[in-house]
Write a protein that holds these residues in place. Sequence first.
Motif, PDB file in Angstrom:
ATOM      1  N   TYR A 266       0.834  -1.198   0.000  1.00  0.00           N
ATOM      2  CA  TYR A 266       0.000   0.000   0.000  1.00  0.00           C
ATOM      3  C   TYR A 266       0.869   1.248   0.000  1.00  0.00           C
ATOM      4  O   TYR A 266       1.852   1.335   0.726  1.00  0.00           O
ATOM      5  N   GLN A 267       0.475   2.210  -0.821  1.00  0.00           N
ATOM      6  CA  GLN A 267       1.202   3.471  -0.919  1.00  0.00           C
ATOM      7  C   GLN A 267       0.257   4.635  -0.657  1.00  0.00           C
ATOM      8  O   GLN A 267      -0.903   4.615  -1.070  1.00  0.00           O
ATOM      9  N   LEU A 268       0.786   5.642   0.010  1.00  0.00           N
ATOM     10  CA  LEU A 268       0.034   6.871   0.285  1.00  0.00           C
ATOM     11  C   LEU A 268       0.645   7.983  -0.544  1.00  0.00           C
ATOM     12  O   LEU A 268       1.847   8.235  -0.466  1.00  0.00           O
ATOM     13  N   THR A 269      -0.195   8.649  -1.341  1.00  0.00           N
ATOM     14  CA  THR A 269       0.292   9.781  -2.123  1.00  0.00           C
ATOM     15  C   THR A 269       0.051  11.073  -1.345  1.00  0.00           C
ATOM     16  O   THR A 269      -0.741  11.108  -0.403  1.00  0.00           O
ATOM     17  N   ASN A 270       0.718  12.096  -1.782  1.00  0.00           N
ATOM     18  CA  ASN A 270       0.551  13.402  -1.157  1.00  0.00           C
ATOM     19  C   ASN A 270      -0.895  13.887  -1.279  1.00  0.00           C
ATOM     20  O   ASN A 270      -1.440  14.478  -0.357  1.00  0.00           O
ATOM     21  N   GLY A 271      -1.535  13.607  -2.414  1.00  0.00           N
ATOM     22  CA  GLY A 271      -2.933  13.987  -2.601  1.00  0.00           C
ATOM     23  C   GLY A 271      -3.856  13.248  -1.649  1.00  0.00           C
ATOM     24  O   GLY A 271      -4.801  13.825  -1.100  1.00  0.00           O
ATOM     25  N   GLU A 272      -3.598  11.955  -1.437  1.00  0.00           N
ATOM     26  CA  GLU A 272      -4.409  11.179  -0.503  1.00  0.00           C
ATOM     27  C   GLU A 272      -4.188  11.665   0.931  1.00  0.00           C
ATOM     28  O   GLU A 272      -5.125  11.701   1.727  1.00  0.00           O
TER      29      GLU A 272
END
Length: 170
Positions: free
Chosen positions: A67-73
């Motif tokens: 799982y990855q978290l983006t800056n937008g998320e």
Amino acid sequence: MKKVIALLLAVCLAVSLFGCSAVTPDVVTTTPTTKPNGENAKYPSWTVSDEDAVAASKTVIATVGDYQLTNGELNVYYWEGIYSFLNKYGSYASYLGLDYTKPFDTQGPTGKEDSWQKLFIEDALSAWHINAAVAMVGEKMDIKMPAYLQKDLDNYWDTMEDAAKQGGYD
């Protein structure tokens, strides 16, 4: 009931064992924040221009397993945390040191050295980490979402786009 208890225990174990490789968002600050009297603010700022935020929105800032978290998320989690805080404390937030009329990166909770902005970012990362851990455990236990919820999830973006158009947004 046993599956729910097992899931909760597994989530706790996953959070403690897997950890999170989250880091403080690597966002370039704009001009140094100043207090109304002109002296430099004691709080660090992660505030950027709208253009820089859009450009960095797809940048991955944290991972847990696959799982990855983006800056937008992160931005979504950040504002969700702020609204939750405001719903919980409302007008009493001022007693905790929150002034709605000032940017969150220029002030901190009473008796704390951290800014409200930093605390809300840390809470956002923590919320995402918990969600990722629950998803990992759910996958491992082969827990499936009920069909009616999966349908809502599959239609989520279309629903949001329709709501934005109805509200007059691009």
